[in-house]
Design a protein around this motif. Structure first.
Motif, short mmCIF file in Angstrom:
data_model
loop_
_atom_site.label_atom_id
_atom_site.label_comp_id
_atom_site.label_asym_id
_atom_site.label_seq_id
_atom_site.Cartn_x
_atom_site.Cartn_y
_atom_site.Cartn_z
N ARG A 289 41.75 -7.30 -18.73
CA ARG A 289 42.15 -6.84 -17.39
C ARG A 289 43.13 -5.68 -17.56
O ARG A 289 43.71 -5.50 -18.62
CB ARG A 289 42.87 -7.96 -16.62
CG ARG A 289 42.08 -9.22 -16.41
CD ARG A 289 41.21 -9.13 -15.21
NE ARG A 289 40.63 -10.44 -14.88
CZ ARG A 289 39.67 -10.60 -14.01
NH1 ARG A 289 39.18 -9.58 -13.34
NH2 ARG A 289 39.17 -11.80 -13.77
N PRO A 290 43.37 -4.93 -16.48
CA PRO A 290 44.43 -3.91 -16.55
C PRO A 290 45.79 -4.56 -16.76
O PRO A 290 46.04 -5.68 -16.29
CB PRO A 290 44.37 -3.24 -15.17
CG PRO A 290 43.04 -3.58 -14.61
CD PRO A 290 42.67 -4.90 -15.20
N LYS A 291 46.66 -3.88 -17.48
CA LYS A 291 48.02 -4.38 -17.70
C LYS A 291 48.87 -4.24 -16.43
O LYS A 291 49.75 -5.04 -16.16
CB LYS A 291 48.68 -3.64 -18.86
CG LYS A 291 50.07 -4.16 -19.19
CD LYS A 291 50.52 -3.72 -20.54
CE LYS A 291 51.90 -4.18 -20.88
NZ LYS A 291 52.14 -5.61 -20.73
N ALA B 199 49.29 -8.86 -12.37
CA ALA B 199 48.15 -7.93 -12.37
C ALA B 199 46.86 -8.70 -12.64
O ALA B 199 45.85 -8.49 -11.96
CB ALA B 199 48.36 -6.84 -13.43
N ARG B 200 46.89 -9.61 -13.59
CA ARG B 200 45.72 -10.42 -13.94
C ARG B 200 45.29 -11.27 -12.76
O ARG B 200 44.11 -11.35 -12.41
CB ARG B 200 46.05 -11.30 -15.15
CG ARG B 200 44.92 -12.20 -15.61
CD ARG B 200 45.21 -12.79 -16.99
NE ARG B 200 45.35 -11.74 -17.98
CZ ARG B 200 44.33 -11.13 -18.58
NH1 ARG B 200 43.10 -11.49 -18.31
NH2 ARG B 200 44.55 -10.18 -19.46
N ALA B 201 46.25 -11.92 -12.11
CA ALA B 201 45.93 -12.79 -10.97
C ALA B 201 45.36 -11.98 -9.81
O ALA B 201 44.38 -12.40 -9.16
CB ALA B 201 47.18 -13.55 -10.52
N LEU B 202 45.93 -10.82 -9.53
CA LEU B 202 45.42 -9.97 -8.45
C LEU B 202 43.97 -9.56 -8.73
O LEU B 202 43.10 -9.67 -7.86
CB LEU B 202 46.29 -8.72 -8.28
CG LEU B 202 47.65 -8.96 -7.62
CD1 LEU B 202 48.60 -7.79 -7.89
CD2 LEU B 202 47.51 -9.19 -6.13
N ILE C 232 50.96 -3.21 3.14
CA ILE C 232 51.93 -3.31 2.04
C ILE C 232 51.25 -2.87 0.75
O ILE C 232 50.03 -2.83 0.66
CB ILE C 232 52.48 -4.75 1.88
CG1 ILE C 232 51.35 -5.76 1.65
CG2 ILE C 232 53.31 -5.15 3.10
CD1 ILE C 232 51.82 -7.15 1.27
N VAL C 233 52.07 -2.52 -0.24
CA VAL C 233 51.58 -2.21 -1.57
C VAL C 233 52.30 -3.12 -2.55
O VAL C 233 53.53 -3.20 -2.55
CB VAL C 233 51.82 -0.73 -1.94
CG1 VAL C 233 51.42 -0.45 -3.38
CG2 VAL C 233 51.05 0.18 -0.98
N ILE C 234 51.53 -3.83 -3.35
CA ILE C 234 52.06 -4.73 -4.38
C ILE C 234 51.81 -4.08 -5.73
O ILE C 234 50.69 -3.65 -6.02
CB ILE C 234 51.34 -6.09 -4.35
CG1 ILE C 234 51.40 -6.74 -2.97
CG2 ILE C 234 51.87 -7.01 -5.44
CD1 ILE C 234 52.74 -7.26 -2.59
N GLU C 235 52.87 -3.98 -6.53
CA GLU C 235 52.71 -3.52 -7.90
C GLU C 235 52.84 -4.72 -8.80
O GLU C 235 53.81 -5.46 -8.72
CB GLU C 235 53.78 -2.48 -8.25
CG GLU C 235 53.62 -1.18 -7.47
CD GLU C 235 54.56 -0.09 -7.94
OE1 GLU C 235 54.91 -0.07 -9.14
OE2 GLU C 235 54.95 0.73 -7.10
#
Length: 152
Positions: free
Chosen positions: A100-102, A125-128, A116-119
């Motif tokens: 997955r992306p880091k 990141a993996r869960a998203l 909203i924007v979540i970083e």
């Protein structure tokens, strides 16, 4: 709030694409609350609406930093690569290595309908990515790097 039944691998709804939420109404609030309760009851990290039988673009995630309730989430940016073991509430007892992306940025609506924007990095990141995949009918087993190493 109420517990919902988590759909298991083999249920055709898990392979269907979810529909965009057009209006955040009471039904969506109930769905989000029920998904949160179900997530905690199942001791999971994330849960997507199709996993509880609803084809709506809704996810909930808690990686230990509090609940995120996201409507119509979409990845707008990703960088890096990370390989780790994943599992899924819909495929109990199975796990495998998935790349997955880091780091990702996800645009979504919150419970109030605000954009909203979540970083997210690492586990978030993996869960998203994992939960957004569910909204598109994609399961983690589709992305396992070493196909022979799926455990069941």
């Amino acid at each position: 709030m109420a517990l919902r039944t988590v759909r298991k691998y083999g249920d055709s709804i898990l392979r269907k694409k979810s529909r965009k939420v057009e209006e955040i109404n009471e039904r969506i609030h109930v769905l989000l609350d029920d998904m949160e309760e179900t997530l905690y009851e199942e001791d999971g990290v994330g849960l997507a609406a199709p996993q509880v039988g609803v084809l709506k673009r809704v996810i909930v995630i808690d990686v230990g930093e509090g609940i995120l309730k996201l409507v119509n989430p979409e990845i707008t940016y990703s960088e890096g690569k990370a390989v780790d073991i994943e599992g899924c509430l819909s495929i109990p007892g199975s796990e495998g290595e998935v790349e997955r992306p880091k780091k990702v940025k996800v645009k979504a609506l919150n419970e109030k309908g605000e954009e909203i924007v979540i970083e997210g990095e690492d586990l978030l990141a993996r869960a998203l990515c994992h939960e957004i995949d569910h909204l598109n009918g994609i399961l983690f087993i589709d992305k396992i790097i070493k196909k022979g190493e799926v455990t069941k």
